[in-house]
Design an enzyme around this catalytic site. Sequence first.
Site, PDB file in Angstrom:
ATOM      1  N   LYS A 219       0.732  -1.321   0.065  1.00 54.90           N
ATOM      2  CA  LYS A 219      -0.139  -0.018  -0.046  1.00 54.90           C
ATOM      3  C   LYS A 219       0.769   1.313   0.023  1.00 54.90           C
ATOM      4  O   LYS A 219       0.651   2.264  -0.760  1.00 54.90           O
ATOM      5  CB  LYS A 219      -1.038  -0.077   1.264  1.00 54.90           C
ATOM      6  CG  LYS A 219      -1.832   1.340   1.440  1.00 54.90           C
ATOM      7  CD  LYS A 219      -2.710   1.537   0.540  1.00 54.90           C
ATOM      8  CE  LYS A 219      -2.879   2.943   0.321  1.00 54.90           C
ATOM      9  NZ  LYS A 219      -4.122   3.253  -0.535  1.00 54.90           N
ATOM     10  N   ALA A 222       2.396   1.438  -3.560  1.00 54.99           N
ATOM     11  CA  ALA A 222       1.536   1.943  -4.649  1.00 54.99           C
ATOM     12  C   ALA A 222       1.337   3.449  -4.459  1.00 54.99           C
ATOM     13  O   ALA A 222       1.583   4.001  -5.248  1.00 54.99           O
ATOM     14  CB  ALA A 222       0.204   1.219  -4.506  1.00 54.99           C
ATOM     15  N   SER A 268       0.845  19.651 -12.946  1.00 52.77           N
ATOM     16  CA  SER A 268      -0.283  20.340 -12.147  1.00 52.77           C
ATOM     17  C   SER A 268       0.546  21.276 -11.216  1.00 52.77           C
ATOM     18  O   SER A 268       1.653  21.120 -10.983  1.00 52.77           O
ATOM     19  CB  SER A 268      -1.155  19.435 -11.456  1.00 52.77           C
ATOM     20  OG  SER A 268      -0.575  18.871 -10.434  1.00 52.77           O
ATOM     21  N   GLY A 270       0.515  20.462  -8.175  1.00 50.19           N
ATOM     22  CA  GLY A 270       1.244  19.647  -7.162  1.00 50.19           C
ATOM     23  C   GLY A 270       0.098  18.882  -7.016  1.00 50.19           C
ATOM     24  O   GLY A 270      -1.292  19.163  -6.944  1.00 50.19           O
ATOM     25  N   CYS A 275      -3.386  11.007   1.654  1.00 45.91           N
ATOM     26  CA  CYS A 275      -2.605  10.102   1.683  1.00 45.91           C
ATOM     27  C   CYS A 275      -1.136  10.162   1.074  1.00 45.91           C
ATOM     28  O   CYS A 275      -0.271   9.655   1.545  1.00 45.91           O
ATOM     29  CB  CYS A 275      -3.187   9.086   0.799  1.00 45.91           C
ATOM     30  SG  CYS A 275      -4.981   8.395   1.841  1.00 45.91           S
TER      31      CYS A 275
HETATM   32  P1  NAI Z   1     -10.998   9.892   8.102  1.00 43.57           P
HETATM   33  O1  NAI Z   1     -10.371  10.946   8.910  1.00 43.57           O
HETATM   34  O2  NAI Z   1     -11.969  10.268   7.160  1.00 43.57           O
HETATM   35  O3  NAI Z   1     -11.816   8.849   8.963  1.00 43.57           O
HETATM   36  C1  NAI Z   1     -11.350   7.971   9.825  1.00 43.57           C
HETATM   37  C2  NAI Z   1     -12.611   8.042  11.026  1.00 43.57           C
HETATM   38  O4  NAI Z   1     -12.170   7.354  12.187  1.00 43.57           O
HETATM   39  C3  NAI Z   1     -13.077   9.469  11.681  1.00 43.57           C
HETATM   40  O5  NAI Z   1     -14.357   9.622  11.514  1.00 43.57           O
HETATM   41  C4  NAI Z   1     -12.653   9.250  13.259  1.00 43.57           C
HETATM   42  O6  NAI Z   1     -13.665   9.858  14.288  1.00 43.57           O
HETATM   43  C5  NAI Z   1     -12.761   7.646  13.448  1.00 43.57           C
HETATM   44  N1  NAI Z   1     -12.138   7.208  14.620  1.00 43.57           N
HETATM   45  C6  NAI Z   1     -10.763   7.372  14.967  1.00 43.57           C
HETATM   46  N2  NAI Z   1     -10.511   6.577  15.873  1.00 43.57           N
HETATM   47  C7  NAI Z   1     -11.513   6.026  16.436  1.00 43.57           C
HETATM   48  C8  NAI Z   1     -11.870   5.108  17.339  1.00 43.57           C
HETATM   49  N3  NAI Z   1     -10.975   4.788  18.223  1.00 43.57           N
HETATM   50  N4  NAI Z   1     -13.192   4.698  17.615  1.00 43.57           N
HETATM   51  C9  NAI Z   1     -14.165   4.943  16.467  1.00 43.57           C
HETATM   52  N5  NAI Z   1     -13.774   5.827  15.464  1.00 43.57           N
HETATM   53  C10 NAI Z   1     -12.441   6.298  15.397  1.00 43.57           C
HETATM   54  O7  NAI Z   1      -9.954   8.921   7.470  1.00 43.57           O
HETATM   55  P2  NAI Z   1     -10.079   8.250   6.024  1.00 43.57           P
HETATM   56  O8  NAI Z   1      -9.668   9.046   4.955  1.00 43.57           O
HETATM   57  O9  NAI Z   1     -11.222   7.250   6.021  1.00 43.57           O
HETATM   58  O10 NAI Z   1      -8.681   7.068   6.093  1.00 43.57           O
HETATM   59  C11 NAI Z   1      -8.669   6.122   6.968  1.00 43.57           C
HETATM   60  C12 NAI Z   1      -7.390   5.364   6.540  1.00 43.57           C
HETATM   61  O11 NAI Z   1      -7.679   4.665   5.373  1.00 43.57           O
HETATM   62  C13 NAI Z   1      -6.429   6.142   6.880  1.00 43.57           C
HETATM   63  O12 NAI Z   1      -5.264   5.290   7.218  1.00 43.57           O
HETATM   64  C14 NAI Z   1      -5.626   6.406   5.457  1.00 43.57           C
HETATM   65  O13 NAI Z   1      -4.594   6.477   5.144  1.00 43.57           O
HETATM   66  C15 NAI Z   1      -6.457   5.014   4.640  1.00 43.57           C
HETATM   67  N6  NAI Z   1      -6.739   5.687   3.263  1.00 43.57           N
HETATM   68  C16 NAI Z   1      -7.491   6.502   2.825  1.00 43.57           C
HETATM   69  C17 NAI Z   1      -7.878   6.757   1.693  1.00 43.57           C
HETATM   70  C18 NAI Z   1      -8.695   7.847   1.065  1.00 43.57           C
HETATM   71  O14 NAI Z   1      -8.860   8.255  -0.050  1.00 43.57           O
HETATM   72  N7  NAI Z   1      -8.937   8.917   2.145  1.00 43.57           N
HETATM   73  C19 NAI Z   1      -7.459   5.970   0.623  1.00 43.57           C
HETATM   74  C20 NAI Z   1      -6.821   4.595   1.061  1.00 43.57           C
HETATM   75  C21 NAI Z   1      -6.644   4.639   2.295  1.00 43.57           C
END
Ligand code: NAI
Length: 479
Positions: A219, A222, A268, A270, A275
């Site tokens: 991951k 990538a 672009s 940037g 991520c």
């Molecule tokens: P986000 O910040 O949108 O969502 C994370 C959620 O987890 C938040 O709503 C937060 O309140 C909740 N949370 C945190 N600790 C918690 C706990 N102990 N109990 C319950 N809820 C809890 O983050 P996002 O963007 O969804 O990313 C999540 C993971 O996925 C990260 O590791 C990111 O690197 C990975 N990722 C993100 C992508 C993206 O496009 N956003 C794509 C691929 C992977």
Amino acid sequence: MAIKKICCIGAGYVGGPTCSVIALKCSDITVTVVDKSKERIAQWNSEKLPIYEPGLDEVVGKCRGKNLFFSTDIETGIKEADLIFISVNTPTKTFGNGRGRAADLKYVESAARMIAEIATGDKIVVEKSTVPVRAAESILNILRANHRPGVSYQILSNPEFLAEGTAIDDLVNADRVLIGGENSPEGHAAIEELCKVYERWIPRANILTTNTWSSELSKLAANAFLAQRISSINSLSAVCEATGADVSEVARAVGWDSRIGSKFLQASVGFGGSCFQKDILNLVYICECLNLPEVAAYWQQVIDMNEYQKSRFSAKVIESLFNTVTDKQIAMLGFAFKKNTGDTRESPAIHVAKTLLDEGAKLHIYDPKVEESQIMEDLTHPSVTDHPENIKRHVSIYRDAYSATKDTHAIVLCTEWDEFMALDYEKIYAGMMKPAYIFDGRKILDHNALQRIGFIVQTIGKKLARTAVSRSWGSQSQM
Ligand code: NAI
């Protein structure tokens, strides 16, 4: 064990869409997405979802209340589930050891501790968050150190490859699904159970199974490769501007080679998003910890080039506007880090806005999907300004591109929203101060047509020949 109930901890950009699609494709599985944020869960249960993603409303509409639930009752979610996804955020650490580079695993750890406290029976725990290599080992250590009789765990790594803006399509038609697990009969059995969930809509040949550490590293790799392509083409955009080559032509010629391919070669202002930067910084940090400084320096360059590109673009705007933007009205079109999302995390627009505001500009910002409160929160963040009250006086948010550009000296286009290509630029030009400038940070506009209208146009990776109209305004260099 056949999976009947799934719980996903974290209702964010990954947890929400991923679980909505699982619910859509697996009508016999009950999927509950839990989050500690009451506000976020209330939004998931409302008509206005907390994130904008094309197609997401329809999927949620079909499944919510049937086999898809959003809840703050984390305890019940964990207790009832056969399989638990951990989809919490893993931001870059802002303090202590590894500050500014290492991934902060406090949310993953707290999710693991909750599972350890609450779980009963056999559970498959799946890391969906992007984590450093060997994070699964830490999760397992927490779970095993708190072992209670009758409870057993298998940890899998199942990183998410969706891209914001195309998340639903990416999930429904995934290029591949990656599942890493322990090399033991129990590990293989757990991998098999998760494969069965995905196999409802992803052909088995596209489900890749590996050991846990390969999956975790893949991951990061990538994202590093994708960001590297953007930084590579952006580095060449500077060469194009200095030589008269056109970066779009170079990208086309290079990408036509089937060994290279044409995707992700769009120069672009940037890259942004939550991520790329975070994951590469994490990779750099891991390499340093493993005493691999040359590898760390190699990947660090991808980030450095991105910073250079954002600064270069902002500097060019200022230089072109007679080396001063103090008290100038500048329209910023687009604030999200890319089109079809309302997400502003690490958006290049923030960098450009900060530079212009530091130089005394007044910004008129319009983005089709980013809320006013989010733009203000981003621009008044302590990393952007020590004087939030000044920002509030110098930034106005508009609801459409026409009012945002009215009476401005220049337009700075930061996000490649389709609607910006279809605007009536004759009308916009008529309402602007003269000379009227456009800086196209995404290379999406018809530059010749804009020049014919009278705009002075600058873009990335191409020196535009000046028209008679633009030539009459000053002698500043073109980008
Ligand atoms: P986000 O910040 O949108 O969502 C994370 C959620 O987890 C938040 O709503 C937060 O309140 C909740 N949370 C945190 N600790 C918690 C706990 N102990 N109990 C319950 N809820 C809890 O983050 P996002 O963007 O969804 O990313 C999540 C993971 O996925 C990260 O590791 C990111 O690197 C990975 N990722 C993100 C992508 C993206 O496009 N956003 C794509 C691929 C992977």
